[in-house]
Design a protein around this motif. Structure first.
Motif: not given
Length: 358
Positions: A225-229, A262-269, A280-284
């Protein structure tokens, strides 16, 4: 692509679970191709269906689980020929003897779920080797030494005589990796293998997996779930939500030109020290439980850019380029032109600048 290019092909996989509340639709038509020698990452929030997908590849099924449709074809190399095998049609005995560990291996999030706490490390690795190889004890012990060297363990004799509880989390995960590659599999599945480790150890384990992949030409499926990884290890990325793939493309496609909200939300958060924000942004909201029949885009209720059609019809995949597709009505030619959030655009511009200078 041909059988020679694709090592594993998941096609239209649908899985449900029986529950007191009704039929829970865990996977809804998942299609994924894994290219030989490459790494694909499957990303998404908890409950999106990532682990169910890879456990089904390994035929780790729950009693209340039902495979409703689909196939998982493993293109096995044997005597210089490609032999397609539908893993869902194999007997449990054949799967255990010929595929698990030998052709496809898996690393789990918590290494203690894979290791026997009552058995010394050396004996556990030997058992994995003897399960699939006819080999003498002396040669097997030598192979254990080589495996431990490969995963970066120096005090080999001490580690072989240790019990799992005597080792650190990072050391235990290295042991699990050694066991996973002991029979030289073609495909390695990593189910969030760094989540339980601290950041410094995470980095070392990721580097180790990349090093082993390159040396052995391994194909890798990486669940996280870690986009940094993901940015560090993946060639191809599949974004998953509510049991479906909602966007897929190359790593550059997903990080530099994401198209699904959804991808936008994952990247923003995703926390990023290079791009500091006050908040930090979050997906509602939270992911829905997929019970019974569903209609429309399941992300619609959490999507601030949702259109009326999102609540009535599930979107098909729209083509962005030859290797990038997203299932969102925003890509329909008649949809309003909604741009990527400004904060995310600035972050992407910064990432591009860093890569140019790096």
């Amino acid at each position: 692509m041909t059988h020679e290019d694709i090592i594993l092909s998941i096609n239209n996989l649908a899985i449900s679970f029986k529950s007191f509340s009704g039929r829970v639709r865990a996977l809804r038509g998942v299609t994924i191709d894994v290219v030989r020698g490459k790494t694909i990452a499957i990303v998404g929030e908890s409950g999106s269906g990532k682990s169910v997908t890879v456990k089904t590849i390994m035929r780790i099924l729950s009693k209340n689980e039902k495979i409703e449709s689909g196939s998982i074809v493993f293109n096995n190399k044997r005597d210089n020929e490609i032999v397609p095998i539908d893993l869902l049609k194999l007997s449990n005995k054949h799967m255990q003897r010929e595929i698990k560990g030998k052709k496809i291996a898996m690393i789990f999030q918590d290494p203690m779920t894979s290791l026997d706490p009552t058995m010394k490390i050396g004996k556990q690795i030997l058992e994995a080797i003897f399960a699939h190889k006819k080999i003498k004890l002396k040669a097997a012990v030598e192979q254990v030494h080589q495996l431990l060297e490969t995963v970066g363990i120096k005090n080999i004799k001490a580690v072989m005589n240790a019990y799992p509880y005597q080792l650190s989390g990072g050391m235990r995960q290295r042991i699990v990796i050694a066991i996973a590659i002991s029979c030289e599999p073609d495909l390695l599945i990593c189910d969030e293998p760094t989540t339980a480790l601290d950041v410094t150890i995470q980095s070392k384990i990721l580097d180790l997996i990349k090093k082993i992949q390159k040396a052995r030409n391994l194909s890798v499926i990486f669940i996280t779930h870690d986009l940094g990884v993901v940015s560090r290890i993946a060639d191809q990325v599949y974004v998953m939500y509510a049991g479906k793939i909602v966007e897929y493309g190359t790593c550059n496609d997903i990080f530099y030109d994401p198209r699904h909200p959804y991808t936008w939300g994952l990247l923003e958060s995703t926390p990023d020290m290079a791009y500091l924000q006050e908040r930090l942004a979050s997906i509602p909201g939270t992911p829905k439980r997929m019970i019974g029949d569903v209609k429309g885009d399941q992300f619609a209720e959490r999507n601030r850019y949702a259109l009326n059609i999102d609540f009535r019809m599930e979107p098909p995949f729209f083509k962005v380029n030859d290797h990038h597709f997203a299932a969102t009505w925003l890509l329909h030619p008649k949809a309003p032109q909604i741009r990527i959030p400004e904060s995310l655009r600035k972050r992407i511009d910064l990432m591009k600048e860093e890569n140019r200078n790096g």
